[in-house]
Design a protein around this motif. Structure first.
Motif, mmCIF file in Angstrom:
data_model
loop_
_atom_site.group_PDB
_atom_site.id
_atom_site.type_symbol
_atom_site.label_atom_id
_atom_site.label_comp_id
_atom_site.label_asym_id
_atom_site.label_seq_id
_atom_site.Cartn_x
_atom_site.Cartn_y
_atom_site.Cartn_z
ATOM 1 N N ASP A 4 0.814 -1.219 0.000
ATOM 2 C CA ASP A 4 0.000 0.000 0.000
ATOM 3 C C ASP A 4 0.849 1.272 0.000
ATOM 4 O O ASP A 4 0.687 2.159 0.834
ATOM 5 C CB ASP A 4 -0.952 -0.002 1.191
ATOM 6 C CG ASP A 4 -2.034 -1.060 1.065
ATOM 7 O OD1 ASP A 4 -2.114 -1.682 -0.009
ATOM 8 O OD2 ASP A 4 -2.786 -1.249 2.026
ATOM 9 N N THR A 5 1.728 1.361 -0.954
ATOM 10 C CA THR A 5 2.531 2.568 -1.151
ATOM 11 C C THR A 5 1.746 3.567 -1.996
ATOM 12 O O THR A 5 0.993 3.186 -2.887
ATOM 13 C CB THR A 5 3.846 2.222 -1.880
ATOM 14 O OG1 THR A 5 4.595 1.324 -1.074
ATOM 15 C CG2 THR A 5 4.679 3.463 -2.150
ATOM 16 N N VAL A 6 1.914 4.852 -1.698
ATOM 17 C CA VAL A 6 1.336 5.895 -2.535
ATOM 18 C C VAL A 6 2.428 6.392 -3.474
ATOM 19 O O VAL A 6 3.436 6.943 -3.030
ATOM 20 C CB VAL A 6 0.785 7.057 -1.690
ATOM 21 C CG1 VAL A 6 0.202 8.139 -2.609
ATOM 22 C CG2 VAL A 6 -0.280 6.571 -0.717
ATOM 23 N N PHE A 7 2.235 6.178 -4.763
ATOM 24 C CA PHE A 7 3.210 6.580 -5.771
ATOM 25 C C PHE A 7 2.807 7.940 -6.320
ATOM 26 O O PHE A 7 1.722 8.098 -6.885
ATOM 27 C CB PHE A 7 3.268 5.543 -6.901
ATOM 28 C CG PHE A 7 3.580 4.154 -6.415
ATOM 29 C CD1 PHE A 7 4.898 3.762 -6.192
ATOM 30 C CD2 PHE A 7 2.561 3.243 -6.168
ATOM 31 C CE1 PHE A 7 5.187 2.485 -5.738
ATOM 32 C CE2 PHE A 7 2.850 1.958 -5.715
ATOM 33 C CZ PHE A 7 4.171 1.582 -5.504
ATOM 34 N N ILE A 8 3.681 8.927 -6.142
ATOM 35 C CA ILE A 8 3.393 10.302 -6.550
ATOM 36 C C ILE A 8 4.131 10.594 -7.851
ATOM 37 O O ILE A 8 5.360 10.482 -7.911
ATOM 38 C CB ILE A 8 3.835 11.301 -5.459
ATOM 39 C CG1 ILE A 8 3.109 11.001 -4.136
ATOM 40 C CG2 ILE A 8 3.574 12.737 -5.909
ATOM 41 C CD1 ILE A 8 3.749 11.667 -2.931
ATOM 42 N N VAL A 9 3.374 10.946 -8.900
ATOM 43 C CA VAL A 9 3.976 11.231 -10.206
ATOM 44 C C VAL A 9 3.624 12.662 -10.590
ATOM 45 O O VAL A 9 2.481 12.968 -10.936
ATOM 46 C CB VAL A 9 3.469 10.249 -11.281
ATOM 47 C CG1 VAL A 9 4.224 10.478 -12.593
ATOM 48 C CG2 VAL A 9 3.611 8.802 -10.828
ATOM 49 N N TYR A 28 1.694 7.057 5.705
ATOM 50 C CA TYR A 28 1.771 6.355 4.417
ATOM 51 C C TYR A 28 3.213 6.210 3.958
ATOM 52 O O TYR A 28 4.058 7.079 4.208
ATOM 53 C CB TYR A 28 1.007 7.131 3.336
ATOM 54 C CG TYR A 28 -0.475 7.180 3.531
ATOM 55 C CD1 TYR A 28 -1.295 6.124 3.136
ATOM 56 C CD2 TYR A 28 -1.086 8.302 4.098
ATOM 57 C CE1 TYR A 28 -2.669 6.183 3.313
ATOM 58 C CE2 TYR A 28 -2.457 8.365 4.275
ATOM 59 C CZ TYR A 28 -3.237 7.302 3.883
ATOM 60 O OH TYR A 28 -4.592 7.362 4.056
ATOM 61 N N THR A 29 3.497 5.124 3.266
ATOM 62 C CA THR A 29 4.769 4.964 2.573
ATOM 63 C C THR A 29 4.618 5.600 1.202
ATOM 64 O O THR A 29 3.612 5.378 0.520
ATOM 65 C CB THR A 29 5.124 3.474 2.412
ATOM 66 O OG1 THR A 29 5.237 2.889 3.701
ATOM 67 C CG2 THR A 29 6.428 3.302 1.662
ATOM 68 N N THR A 30 5.588 6.412 0.788
ATOM 69 C CA THR A 30 5.479 7.092 -0.496
ATOM 70 C C THR A 30 6.703 6.822 -1.368
ATOM 71 O O THR A 30 7.773 6.473 -0.876
ATOM 72 C CB THR A 30 5.343 8.617 -0.318
ATOM 73 O OG1 THR A 30 6.537 9.136 0.276
ATOM 74 C CG2 THR A 30 4.156 8.971 0.552
ATOM 75 N N ALA A 31 6.506 6.979 -2.661
ATOM 76 C CA ALA A 31 7.605 6.937 -3.629
ATOM 77 C C ALA A 31 7.289 7.994 -4.678
ATOM 78 O O ALA A 31 6.130 8.117 -5.097
ATOM 79 C CB ALA A 31 7.717 5.563 -4.268
ATOM 80 N N THR A 32 8.269 8.793 -5.076
ATOM 81 C CA THR A 32 8.001 9.898 -5.992
ATOM 82 C C THR A 32 8.715 9.702 -7.328
ATOM 83 O O THR A 32 9.809 9.123 -7.388
ATOM 84 C CB THR A 32 8.433 11.244 -5.380
ATOM 85 O OG1 THR A 32 9.852 11.225 -5.136
ATOM 86 C CG2 THR A 32 7.702 11.497 -4.065
ATOM 87 N N PHE A 33 8.078 10.216 -8.379
ATOM 88 C CA PHE A 33 8.618 10.122 -9.730
ATOM 89 C C PHE A 33 8.373 11.451 -10.437
ATOM 90 O O PHE A 33 7.309 12.036 -10.312
ATOM 91 C CB PHE A 33 7.944 8.988 -10.505
ATOM 92 C CG PHE A 33 8.129 7.636 -9.874
ATOM 93 C CD1 PHE A 33 9.183 6.811 -10.232
ATOM 94 C CD2 PHE A 33 7.249 7.201 -8.878
ATOM 95 C CE1 PHE A 33 9.357 5.572 -9.627
ATOM 96 C CE2 PHE A 33 7.414 5.964 -8.270
ATOM 97 C CZ PHE A 33 8.469 5.144 -8.649
#
Length: 200
Positions: A4-9, A28-33
């Motif tokens: 349940d990661t929130v991927f921010i693009v 929340y766990t996040t990852a950005t692009f």
């Protein structure tokens, strides 16, 4: 990636940082692009979570990325954010099963609610699906209100609607207000979503 990661693009570094901070503070766990291409080159079938993406980015747009994810990618629900919202973009996003379409500047709680809706859908995806009941407004729309609504969701402004229906712009305003009140929506984006879901 964690579950349940929130991927921010988003191509705007300040937006990515602000959203990542907001979400991290809420657990929340996040990852950005920085681009749709960066995300597509990194995405893995095992990733779980949701994608928060901007519509307008250099290269591939957010709507194009959403379409790619829907056609070939993993099951990652999408929340669309944009500073350039319009009816056509909202309709395209919802037809591709966007969880929500949020215009900048937006309230943080609104985004968090959309993300939680997306993640909740993932958690219950394995459960037996109950048929979704089609809801109708408590007070049915009149024939004229339906005519006004159909032109509203096509993106026509008051003057164009008035010309098409042979009524005054002021009368259009009255009908629009009644449509929004009867359907319980606050803005045009919500109305488009309701119509496209067959609930209006």
């Amino acid at each position: 990636m964690h579950r349940d990661t929130v991927f921010i693009v988003d191509d705007d570094a300040s937006v990515r940082d602000a959203l990542s901070l907001l979400l991290s503070l809420r657990g929340y766990t996040t990852a950005t692009f920085a681009s749709a291409e960066d995300f597509l080159s990194a995405v893995q079938p095992a990733w779980r979570g949701c994608v928060v993406l901007d519509i307008r980015m250099p290269g591939m747009s957010g709507l194009e990325l959403q379409r790619c994810l829907r056609e070939a990618g993993p099951t990652l629900p999408v929340v669309v954010i944009t500073a350039h919202g319009d009816v056509a973009a909202a309709r395209q996003a919802f037809l591709a099963d966007a969880v929500d379409f949020i215009e900048k500047p937006f309230d943080g709680e609104q985004l968090l609610a959309a993300i939680e809706t997306a993640l909740s859908g993932l958690r219950t995806a394995a459960s037996p699906q109950q048929p979704v009941a089609r809801t109708s407004p408590a007070t049915p729309l009149s024939a004229r209100e339906r005519e006004v609504m159909s032109l509203m969701v096509k993106g026509l402004h008051n003057r164009r609607i008035a010309e098409a229906l042979g009524i005054s712009p002021r009368t259009v305003e009255v009908h629009k207000a009644r449509v929004m009140e009867k359907l319980g929506v606050k803005n045009l984006v919500d109305l488009v979503r309701l119509v496209d879901q067959g609930r209006a």
